[in-house]
Design a protein around this motif. Sequence first.
Motif, PDB file in Angstrom:
ATOM      1  N   VAL A 175       0.852  -1.196   0.000  1.00 30.13           N
ATOM      2  CA  VAL A 175       0.000   0.000   0.000  1.00 30.13           C
ATOM      3  C   VAL A 175       0.884   1.242   0.000  1.00 30.13           C
ATOM      4  CG1 VAL A 175      -1.811   1.271   1.191  1.00 30.13           C
ATOM      5  CG2 VAL A 175      -1.829  -1.218   1.234  1.00 30.13           C
ATOM      6  N   TYR A 176       1.929   1.205   0.802  1.00 23.89           N
ATOM      7  CA  TYR A 176       2.869   2.318   0.862  1.00 23.89           C
ATOM      8  C   TYR A 176       3.495   2.584  -0.507  1.00 23.89           C
ATOM      9  CZ  TYR A 176       6.762   5.187   2.564  1.00 23.89           C
ATOM     10  OH  TYR A 176       7.649   6.216   2.769  1.00 23.89           O
ATOM     11  N   LEU A 177       3.823   1.529  -1.213  1.00 24.76           N
ATOM     12  CA  LEU A 177       4.476   1.678  -2.512  1.00 24.76           C
ATOM     13  C   LEU A 177       3.536   2.201  -3.595  1.00 24.76           C
ATOM     14  CD1 LEU A 177       6.612  -1.611  -2.632  1.00 24.76           C
ATOM     15  CD2 LEU A 177       7.423   0.708  -2.131  1.00 24.76           C
ATOM     16  N   TYR A 178       2.262   1.866  -3.522  1.00 25.12           N
ATOM     17  CA  TYR A 178       1.338   2.168  -4.621  1.00 25.12           C
ATOM     18  C   TYR A 178       0.396   3.343  -4.365  1.00 25.12           C
ATOM     19  CZ  TYR A 178       2.552  -2.204  -7.032  1.00 25.12           C
ATOM     20  OH  TYR A 178       3.215  -3.218  -7.702  1.00 25.12           O
ATOM     21  N   HIS A 179       0.168   3.738  -3.122  1.00 27.71           N
ATOM     22  CA  HIS A 179      -0.924   4.684  -2.861  1.00 27.71           C
ATOM     23  C   HIS A 179      -0.719   6.038  -3.517  1.00 27.71           C
ATOM     24  CE1 HIS A 179       1.814   6.321   0.211  1.00 27.71           C
ATOM     25  NE2 HIS A 179       1.068   7.406   0.161  1.00 27.71           N
ATOM     26  N   PHE A 180       0.518   6.486  -3.654  1.00 28.80           N
ATOM     27  CA  PHE A 180       0.756   7.795  -4.258  1.00 28.80           C
ATOM     28  C   PHE A 180       0.430   7.764  -5.750  1.00 28.80           C
ATOM     29  CE2 PHE A 180       3.028  11.694  -5.343  1.00 28.80           C
ATOM     30  CZ  PHE A 180       2.728  12.494  -4.252  1.00 28.80           C
ATOM     31  N   ALA A 181       0.730   6.645  -6.398  1.00 29.64           N
ATOM     32  CA  ALA A 181       0.356   6.497  -7.805  1.00 29.64           C
ATOM     33  C   ALA A 181      -1.160   6.502  -7.967  1.00 29.64           C
ATOM     34  CB  ALA A 181       0.947   5.209  -8.373  1.00 29.64           C
ATOM     35  N   VAL A 182      -1.861   5.909  -7.004  1.00 25.83           N
ATOM     36  CA  VAL A 182      -3.329   5.924  -7.027  1.00 25.83           C
ATOM     37  C   VAL A 182      -3.831   7.358  -6.947  1.00 25.83           C
ATOM     38  CG1 VAL A 182      -5.409   5.275  -5.750  1.00 25.83           C
ATOM     39  CG2 VAL A 182      -3.572   3.606  -6.069  1.00 25.83           C
ATOM     40  N   LEU A 183      -3.245   8.163  -6.070  1.00 25.71           N
ATOM     41  CA  LEU A 183      -3.645   9.560  -5.948  1.00 25.71           C
ATOM     42  C   LEU A 183      -3.428  10.318  -7.260  1.00 25.71           C
ATOM     43  CD1 LEU A 183      -2.238  10.349  -2.385  1.00 25.71           C
ATOM     44  CD2 LEU A 183      -4.631  10.553  -3.074  1.00 25.71           C
ATOM     45  N   ILE A 184      -2.289  10.102  -7.890  1.00 28.69           N
ATOM     46  CA  ILE A 184      -1.999  10.785  -9.148  1.00 28.69           C
ATOM     47  C   ILE A 184      -2.978  10.350 -10.240  1.00 28.69           C
ATOM     48  CG2 ILE A 184      -0.278  11.059 -10.973  1.00 28.69           C
ATOM     49  CD1 ILE A 184       1.874  10.829  -8.825  1.00 28.69           C
ATOM     50  N   GLN A 185      -3.274   9.060 -10.293  1.00 24.31           N
ATOM     51  CA  GLN A 185      -4.219   8.577 -11.292  1.00 24.31           C
ATOM     52  C   GLN A 185      -5.615   9.156 -11.063  1.00 24.31           C
ATOM     53  OE1 GLN A 185      -3.597   6.397 -14.131  1.00 24.31           O
ATOM     54  NE2 GLN A 185      -5.494   7.554 -14.474  1.00 24.31           N
ATOM     55  N   LEU A 186      -6.032   9.233  -9.810  1.00 23.66           N
ATOM     56  CA  LEU A 186      -7.328   9.836  -9.502  1.00 23.66           C
ATOM     57  C   LEU A 186      -7.370  11.291  -9.955  1.00 23.66           C
ATOM     58  CD1 LEU A 186      -7.938   8.394  -5.909  1.00 23.66           C
ATOM     59  CD2 LEU A 186      -9.262   7.864  -7.968  1.00 23.66           C
ATOM     60  N   GLU A 187      -6.283  11.990  -9.754  1.00 26.72           N
ATOM     61  CA  GLU A 187      -6.220  13.383 -10.200  1.00 26.72           C
ATOM     62  C   GLU A 187      -6.338  13.474 -11.713  1.00 26.72           C
ATOM     63  OE1 GLU A 187      -3.529  17.189  -8.931  1.00 26.72           O
ATOM     64  OE2 GLU A 187      -2.451  15.440  -9.686  1.00 26.72           O
ATOM     65  N   ARG A 188      -5.680  12.576 -12.413  1.00 23.60           N
ATOM     66  CA  ARG A 188      -5.753  12.563 -13.877  1.00 23.60           C
ATOM     67  C   ARG A 188      -7.162  12.251 -14.366  1.00 23.60           C
ATOM     68  NH1 ARG A 188      -0.199   9.373 -15.789  1.00 23.60           N
ATOM     69  NH2 ARG A 188       1.295  10.948 -15.025  1.00 23.60           N
ATOM     70  N   TRP A 189      -7.891  11.484 -13.604  1.00 18.30           N
ATOM     71  CA  TRP A 189      -9.262  11.140 -13.971  1.00 18.30           C
ATOM     72  C   TRP A 189     -10.263  12.244 -13.626  1.00 18.30           C
ATOM     73  CZ3 TRP A 189      -9.156   5.476 -11.764  1.00 18.30           C
ATOM     74  CH2 TRP A 189      -8.625   4.616 -12.740  1.00 18.30           C
ATOM     75  N   GLY A 190      -9.780  13.347 -13.086  1.00 17.33           N
ATOM     76  CA  GLY A 190     -10.672  14.443 -12.739  1.00 17.33           C
ATOM     77  C   GLY A 190     -11.316  14.325 -11.383  1.00 17.33           C
ATOM     78  N   PHE A 191     -10.670  13.585 -10.478  1.00 18.38           N
ATOM     79  CA  PHE A 191     -11.250  13.383  -9.145  1.00 18.38           C
ATOM     80  C   PHE A 191     -11.295  14.685  -8.348  1.00 18.38           C
ATOM     81  CE2 PHE A 191     -11.605  11.671  -4.827  1.00 18.38           C
ATOM     82  CZ  PHE A 191     -12.531  10.656  -5.017  1.00 18.38           C
ATOM     83  N   THR A 192     -10.420  15.631  -8.685  1.00 17.13           N
ATOM     84  CA  THR A 192     -10.414  16.911  -7.977  1.00 17.13           C
ATOM     85  C   THR A 192     -11.754  17.610  -8.119  1.00 17.13           C
ATOM     86  OG1 THR A 192      -8.026  17.151  -8.366  1.00 17.13           O
ATOM     87  CG2 THR A 192      -9.256  19.134  -7.755  1.00 17.13           C
ATOM     88  N   GLU A 193     -12.273  17.678  -9.342  1.00 16.72           N
ATOM     89  CA  GLU A 193     -13.564  18.332  -9.579  1.00 16.72           C
ATOM     90  C   GLU A 193     -14.690  17.563  -8.885  1.00 16.72           C
ATOM     91  OE1 GLU A 193     -11.369  17.574 -11.907  1.00 16.72           O
ATOM     92  OE2 GLU A 193     -10.626  19.601 -12.383  1.00 16.72           O
ATOM     93  N   PHE A 194     -14.609  16.230  -8.943  1.00 12.63           N
ATOM     94  CA  PHE A 194     -15.632  15.421  -8.279  1.00 12.63           C
ATOM     95  C   PHE A 194     -15.631  15.672  -6.781  1.00 12.63           C
ATOM     96  CE2 PHE A 194     -16.795  11.387  -6.156  1.00 12.63           C
ATOM     97  CZ  PHE A 194     -18.117  11.291  -6.585  1.00 12.63           C
ATOM     98  N   ALA A 195     -14.438  15.758  -6.190  1.00  9.60           N
ATOM     99  CA  ALA A 195     -14.337  16.009  -4.755  1.00  9.60           C
ATOM    100  C   ALA A 195     -14.837  17.398  -4.393  1.00  9.60           C
ATOM    101  CB  ALA A 195     -12.890  15.826  -4.293  1.00  9.60           C
ATOM    102  N   GLU A 196     -14.601  18.362  -5.259  1.00 18.07           N
ATOM    103  CA  GLU A 196     -15.094  19.710  -5.006  1.00 18.07           C
ATOM    104  C   GLU A 196     -16.619  19.749  -5.009  1.00 18.07           C
ATOM    105  OE1 GLU A 196     -13.279  22.030  -8.027  1.00 18.07           O
ATOM    106  OE2 GLU A 196     -11.358  22.242  -6.973  1.00 18.07           O
TER     107      GLU A 196
END
Length: 375
Positions: A323-344
């Motif tokens: 989880v430690y190794l992969y979680h940051f990549a998950v965050l970046i991928q979510l950002e690329r998918w537009g998760f920022t707007e969804f979270a807003e």
Amino acid sequence: MTTRAVNFPLMDSIRGIALLSVIAAHTAFFVDQSGQEALTKVRFDFGVRVFFIISAFLLYRPFVRSRLGAYDPPDLKAFGWRRLLRIAPAYWTALTVVVLWLGLPEVFSATGIPIYYGFGQIYWAEKAVGGLPQAWSVCVEVVFYALLPVIAAVMRRLRAPDARRCLLQELWMAALVFAGGLAYKLSIVQAGTLEDPDLVVLQLNLLAFLDDFALGMALAALSVWYEGRDRLPRPLRLLDRFPSIAWLLALAALWVVSTQLGLTGQLGEPVARSAYLERHYLFSVLALGLVLPAMFGDPARGLVRRILANRVMLYLGMVSYAVYLYHFAVLIQLERWGFTEFAEDTTAWLWFPAALGGGVLVATASWYLIERPFL
């Protein structure tokens, strides 16, 4: 980083808590982008310090036990081989997957391959946050793995008339290692390296965290000394009966470091020289308070230990390395998918469960397909 603890059944849950703090610290920057600043104001970046103390405690303990109990010492070749199999396959796989997944071409270069795959990114300022940015702590751990047998060999050569003298020698060695970490930090602070972004790597090597490993070594020696004894000193009796005392100490340290040092938690925040040392040792106190109930006392006694015995927390700790190794990549991928707007549009707090859930999903595959088979 994640040696399973047969005699310390709650240690996986401590890893799980440390992992949650790491994810919270990294998620805070994404949460902040979605309009919620509260998470950045809590200093969750203490998690790796917990991992360092746990590693030193569990890995050094067999060496101390061999001295105090006159047992044969652990085989050094076997020790090195187990450490390599525990760390490298999962790390190399994660690095390769993330590089291909996110498109990080600088890793697959003539200089990138030996540096990133050789656990060397913390020695180059321009590469310290490349590849897997959070893997700087893995690079620190690897050097400690190489140093630990050397320390154990030195201690093995010291003669002592009895077990008590052996214990004192072990504690003095831990104090010496601790002093080395303190002296190093004082030197880089006085040299003004905190103000130079190109010298940030000086804060990311083993020397900067020697004191955390020293604390784990000292706790290992004390654990061996008091193992099986009917009469414990009063502090350990209190810890056995009231493990919540240690966690209250940890919470107090978290409050102080989050609210009393003038730190905002923003990315790239400059840290004053005095605040750098204060933050470092408050994190050490926090980490100690968190781990003590799992190291000393009846693992079935007290509310704190019942919380640590939760199966979800134990599982999270078991897969925490991946989880430690992969979680940051998950965050970046979510950002690329537009998760920022969804979270807003919904709530910024969704970043945390999304990062945790995605990380655990990938880590479960890593555990059953890579880590456990190698172990």
